[in-house]
Design a protein around this motif. Structure first.
Motif, PDB file in Angstrom:
ATOM      1  N   CYS A   1       0.903  -1.160  -0.268  1.00 30.14           N
ATOM      2  CA  CYS A   1      -0.390  -0.275   0.343  1.00 30.14           C
ATOM      3  C   CYS A   1       0.334   1.068   0.556  1.00 30.14           C
ATOM      4  O   CYS A   1       0.164   2.528  -0.290  1.00 30.14           O
ATOM      5  N   ASN A   2       2.091   1.599   1.028  1.00 33.23           N
ATOM      6  CA  ASN A   2       3.223   2.236   0.728  1.00 33.23           C
ATOM      7  C   ASN A   2       3.360   2.214  -0.729  1.00 33.23           C
ATOM      8  O   ASN A   2       3.418   4.198  -1.007  1.00 33.23           O
ATOM      9  N   MET A   3       3.417   1.658  -1.736  1.00 33.12           N
ATOM     10  CA  MET A   3       4.339   2.138  -2.716  1.00 33.12           C
ATOM     11  C   MET A   3       2.827   2.298  -3.534  1.00 33.12           C
ATOM     12  O   MET A   3       3.354   2.966  -5.196  1.00 33.12           O
ATOM     13  N   THR A   4       1.842   2.169  -3.706  1.00 33.39           N
ATOM     14  CA  THR A   4       0.710   2.092  -4.692  1.00 33.39           C
ATOM     15  C   THR A   4       0.636   4.113  -4.804  1.00 33.39           C
ATOM     16  O   THR A   4       0.236   3.791  -6.237  1.00 33.39           O
ATOM     17  N   VAL A   5       1.081   4.167  -4.257  1.00 35.66           N
ATOM     18  CA  VAL A   5       0.883   6.291  -4.835  1.00 35.66           C
ATOM     19  C   VAL A   5       2.092   5.896  -6.508  1.00 35.66           C
ATOM     20  O   VAL A   5       1.444   6.811  -6.414  1.00 35.66           O
ATOM     21  N   GLU A   6       2.712   5.414  -6.173  1.00 32.89           N
ATOM     22  CA  GLU A   6       4.179   5.325  -7.006  1.00 32.89           C
ATOM     23  C   GLU A   6       3.525   4.795  -8.392  1.00 32.89           C
ATOM     24  O   GLU A   6       4.111   5.369  -9.493  1.00 32.89           O
ATOM     25  N   ALA A   7       2.078   4.746  -8.974  1.00 35.80           N
ATOM     26  CA  ALA A   7       1.390   4.810  -9.749  1.00 35.80           C
ATOM     27  C   ALA A   7       0.507   5.475  -9.738  1.00 35.80           C
ATOM     28  O   ALA A   7      -0.617   5.403 -10.323  1.00 35.80           O
ATOM     29  N   GLY A   8       0.113   6.652  -9.221  1.00 35.62           N
ATOM     30  CA  GLY A   8      -0.125   7.923  -9.269  1.00 35.62           C
ATOM     31  C   GLY A   8      -1.762   7.345  -8.421  1.00 35.62           C
ATOM     32  O   GLY A   8      -2.940   8.557  -8.287  1.00 35.62           O
ATOM     33  N   ALA A   9      -1.887   6.451  -7.601  1.00 33.98           N
ATOM     34  CA  ALA A   9      -2.894   6.057  -6.704  1.00 33.98           C
ATOM     35  C   ALA A   9      -3.743   7.222  -5.558  1.00 33.98           C
ATOM     36  O   ALA A   9      -2.371   7.400  -5.209  1.00 33.98           O
ATOM     37  N   ARG A  10      -4.486   7.850  -5.733  1.00 36.20           N
ATOM     38  CA  ARG A  10      -4.863   8.618  -4.114  1.00 36.20           C
ATOM     39  C   ARG A  10      -5.276   7.684  -3.019  1.00 36.20           C
ATOM     40  O   ARG A  10      -5.663   8.226  -1.418  1.00 36.20           O
ATOM     41  N   GLY A  11      -5.263   6.347  -3.064  1.00 36.78           N
ATOM     42  CA  GLY A  11      -5.597   5.780  -1.797  1.00 36.78           C
ATOM     43  C   GLY A  11      -5.110   4.325  -2.175  1.00 36.78           C
ATOM     44  O   GLY A  11      -4.959   4.121  -3.553  1.00 36.78           O
ATOM     45  N   ALA A  12      -5.320   3.340  -1.309  1.00 42.93           N
ATOM     46  CA  ALA A  12      -4.211   1.728  -1.264  1.00 42.93           C
ATOM     47  C   ALA A  12      -5.876   0.991  -0.156  1.00 42.93           C
ATOM     48  O   ALA A  12      -5.635   1.634   1.093  1.00 42.93           O
ATOM     49  N   LEU A  13      -6.061   0.735  -0.837  1.00 39.73           N
ATOM     50  CA  LEU A  13      -7.610  -0.600   0.832  1.00 39.73           C
ATOM     51  C   LEU A  13      -6.828  -1.915   0.251  1.00 39.73           C
ATOM     52  O   LEU A  13      -6.838  -2.787  -1.018  1.00 39.73           O
ATOM     53  N   ILE A  14      -7.539  -2.960   1.523  1.00 36.82           N
ATOM     54  CA  ILE A  14      -6.637  -4.211   1.560  1.00 36.82           C
ATOM     55  C   ILE A  14      -7.708  -4.635   3.265  1.00 36.82           C
ATOM     56  O   ILE A  14      -7.512  -3.428   4.294  1.00 36.82           O
ATOM     57  N   ALA A  15      -9.196  -5.327   2.433  1.00 40.66           N
ATOM     58  CA  ALA A  15     -10.015  -4.806   3.377  1.00 40.66           C
ATOM     59  C   ALA A  15      -9.168  -6.018   5.276  1.00 40.66           C
ATOM     60  O   ALA A  15      -9.114  -6.858   4.919  1.00 40.66           O
ATOM     61  N   PRO A  16      -9.833  -5.520   5.739  1.00 37.49           N
ATOM     62  CA  PRO A  16      -9.957  -6.611   7.047  1.00 37.49           C
ATOM     63  C   PRO A  16      -9.704  -7.666   7.193  1.00 37.49           C
ATOM     64  O   PRO A  16     -11.314  -8.244   6.530  1.00 37.49           O
ATOM     65  N   ASP A  17      -9.425  -8.666   7.228  1.00 40.40           N
ATOM     66  CA  ASP A  17      -9.628 -10.085   7.609  1.00 40.40           C
ATOM     67  C   ASP A  17      -8.545 -10.368   8.906  1.00 40.40           C
ATOM     68  O   ASP A  17      -7.774  -9.575   9.971  1.00 40.40           O
TER      69      ASP A  17
END
Length: 469
Positions: A222-238
């Motif tokens: 999720c930290n590096m998803t911003v390097e693809a231009g994303a405004r947020g990154a999410l993984i549903a809790p488990d």
């Protein structure tokens, strides 16, 4: 009524008021600050005579400009940096904001210390004047970076004027091969979709490969998803993320929390504007060849020719990158000598990362002519690594064992590459001058960086015999 994505559920549950069709006033559960992006915000508050109404929902840390060399107590000798740290301390004291100061034993990088102290929980909205706040999506929390003027607004109101993003889902199924990590996975994804491939989107990761990741690995992703231009990154809790939080937040009623967090997932009929799929089995250890995180290839591949780029702009960028990094099309990355190795940052400075490094280094020495440093992400990570014998192993092999901080990730202290030095780095960005003027950065996983340190060149870590204990 159509189903909602996890992202929309988080936005809707934190919307104070809808401002128009695209913008809302968003409530923030937690706001993080550092010495680098907060001074002007506090000055703005003072200029308007405003207070901070919710100091307990702020957290400040000195991390960007702090020196990491092993001295006790730590002293920030650069006058401008020392002034930033003093100003942050003064402002936090004036407003009653908790601060992890220069010599606090739990000081560290903001995106490392907040999760390890149980401050990040599923369903939260977390803001920070730093783009890698997307890290917190690993917990099913919406985190993203904000600008200095927005920092002032959050301090004064605990809200933010926010433009709602579009939804993207990235599914990754299968199993990551041996020798690969979530760092390789995210470099693989960014290389495929480009540095603007997720621009304007909040990305939700799903799939069997994602569920198999540890919390540390999810934070890296999720930290590096911003390097693809994303405004947020999410993984549903488990159970992985919920167990991590409950172990670090004894104040939470576990039964109530599990019941509430169970709803934090996208509905089966939720719509996404974009959907992508990847096969984890196709991921290899990745290394960047250029000056953008999307300029990355498997370690065994050769540097692509600019003519292969998608358009004239990308071709020009590739030509400039090759000139800066000192490579030519068709060259192999494997075997390329390095002079420096940096292991740390908010991307890869956690205990799991250091254990991976230790596994590679055990029984080996840093290669002649290589300066290798390890900078733990926090005081807690440093203490744990010392207790496990990792620090002794690394120093015995010739690594420098440093104190926590952002360090050479962005070279705002004295951890800086010399012009022309080539560095194997576990950080998140390889822009021109990012780690020092005219320094050359190759992004890779901690295990790959460790392999470069002990061989003196970029090396496929899968070629080394590693004794796992």
């Amino acid at each position: 009524m159509a189903g909602r994505t996890l992202y929309r559920k988080l936005v809707d549950s934190h919307t104070v008021v809808a401002l128009d069709a695209d913008n809302v006033l968003l409530y923030a559960d937690l706001h993080l600050m550092n010495e680098y992006t907060s001074p002007q915000a506090f000055a703005g508050l003072a200029g308007h005579g405003r207070a901070v109404p919710a100091p307990g929902q702020q957290l400040a840390v000195v991390d960007h400009i702090i020196p990491t060399h092993a001295e006790a107590p730590r002293v920030i000798r650069d006058p401008a940096s020392a002034l930033q740290a003093r100003n942050l301390k003064r402002n936090c004291e004036a407003h009653g904001i908790p601060l992890f100061d220069t010599n606090d034993p739990l000081q560290g990088i903001e995106h490392v210390i907040a999760p390890e102290h149980g401050m990040i929980r599923p369903g939260m909205v977390v803001l920070c004047g730093d783009s890698h706040t997307t890290t917190y999506g690993a917990f099913g929390a919406l985190g993203f970076g904000i600008g200095t003027s927005e920092v002032e607004h959050v301090l004064a109101t605990q809200t933010l004027v926010y433009r709602v993003a579009r939804d993207m889902r990235i599914r990754v199924d299968g199993e990551l091969p041996g020798g690969t990590t979530s760092k390789d996975l995210i470099l693989h994804i960014i290389a495929r979709i480009g540095a603007q491939g997720a621009r304007g989107y909040a990305v939700e990761f799903t799939g069997t490969a994602i569920r198999a990741l540890s919390m540390e690995a999810r934070m890296t992703l999720c930290n590096m998803t911003v390097e693809a231009g994303a405004r947020g990154a999410l993984i549903a809790p488990d159970e992985t993320s919920i167990g991590y939080v409950l172990a670090r937040a004894p104040d939470i009623d576990a039964g109530q929390a599990r019941a509430a967090w169970a709803a934090l997932k996208s509905d089966d009929d939720a719509g996404f504007e974009a959907e992508l799929a990847f096969d984890a089995a196709a991921v290899a250890p990745y290394v960047t060849w250029g000056t953008s995180p999307d300029q990355a290839i498997p370690v065994g591949a050769r540097v692509p020719a600019p003519a292969e780029a998608a358009d004239a702009i990308a071709q020009a960028a590739a030509e400039r990158a090759l000139g800066y990094i000192g490579l030519a099309a068709g060259m192999p990355l494997e075997g390329l000598p390095v002079q420096r190795v940096f292991i740390g940052s908010c991307t890869n400075g956690r205990i799991e990362d250091l254990r991976a490094v230790a596994a590679v280094v055990r029984g080996r020495k840093v290669a002649p002519g290589v300066r290798a440093m390890v900078v733990p992400g926090s005081g807690a990570v440093r203490a744990q690594a010392e207790a496990e014998g990792i620090a002794a192993l690394l120093t015995g092999a010739g690594f420098e064992w440093r104190k926590p901080g952002c360090s050479m990730c962005l070279a705002m202290n004295d951890d800086v590459l010399a012009p022309g030095e080539r560095c194997a780095s576990t950080t998140n960005r390889n822009f021109e001058g990012r780690q020092g003027r005219a320094g050359r950065t190759h992004l890779m996983s901690p295990a790959m960086a460790a392999a470069a340190a002990v061989t003196g060149c970029i090396t496929d870590v899968r070629r080394l015999e590693i004794e796992h204990v």
